[in-house]
Write an enzyme that holds these catalytic residues in place. Structure first.
Site: not given
Ligand code: E4P
Length: 219
Positions: A56, A82-84
């Protein structure tokens, strides 16, 4: 090679999970924008539909806000990653999150040097964008190979996730690189399961079996 679906479409995920081949999902803001439902509901459903990791992506911009949102995303479900996006200002954020045990997928990777930097921070996944390189006339699979070389040479623990795959040919080439994960648009996954010669062969066997005149093979 682990296979992820690159989509936020619940119908398609539901259709392909029973193949037993779907190891995870990658979503992004563009995918969510196409679903016409509350993103929180969409993501909740997806996290319940697959056992494996679901990426996400943060949508905040300022580093402090990205940090706070990443922490919130990390608590959303057990299988969340967690996508950054890669950016200088997010490196300290990523370092803090990794120290807290948050699983990070760094997205929009276009050089082996970007991959090296985030691998040094201990992120879970690194996503080189094969198709977007190809879009501008650069060989995306070569980029991927260079990223894998960096990982292997320095023995980094991060998994390399081949992203932005648009065609069957790209996926076939990627299978030769030894990459850890490929995330596929559902259409490419579907196309790979159908081959005209296989379909034709089944038809030929069916036609010949009819000539035997028996229903079951042991009748
Ligand atoms: C990966 O995580 C991204 O969601 C995705 O692969 C982007 O693909 P695109 O370049 O086809 O938009």
């Amino acid at each position: 090679m682990k296979i992820f679906l690159d989509t936020a479409n619940r119908e398609l995920i539901k259709r392909f999970v029973p193949t037993g081949l779907i190891d995870g999902i990658t979503t992004n803001p563009s995918h969510l924008s196409k679903e016409g439902d509350n993103p929180k509901q969409v993501l909740q459903d997806i996290c319940n539909m697959v056992k494996g990791p679901v990426s996400i992506e943060v949508v905040e911009k300022e580093p402090d806000a990205v940090l706070a949102q990443a922490r919130e995303i990390a608590k959303f479900a057990k299988n969340v990653v967690v996508k950054i996006p890669f950016a200088e200002q997010y490196l300290p954020v990523i370092k803090t999150l990794v120290a807290e045990g948050v699983k990070i997928n760094v997205t929009l990777i276009f050089t082996p040097l970007q991959a090296l930097m985030v691998a040094k921070l201990g992120v879970e996944m690194i996503s080189p964008f094969v198709g977007r390189w190809d879009d501008i006339g650069v060989d995306g699979v070569e980029l991927l190979e260079e990223v894998i070389t960096v990982k292997d040479l320095y023995d980094f623990s991060s998994q390399i996730l081949a992203a932005s795959i648009r065609t069957l040919i790209q996926w076939q080439k990627i299978t030769q690189t030894g990459v850890d994960i490929a995330t596929l648009p559902p259409a490419v996954f579907e196309q790979a399961m159908k081959h005209p010669l296989t379909l034709r062969g089944i038809e030929m066997f069916d036609a010949d079996w009819k000539k035997v005149g028996k229903k079951g093979i042991f009748d």
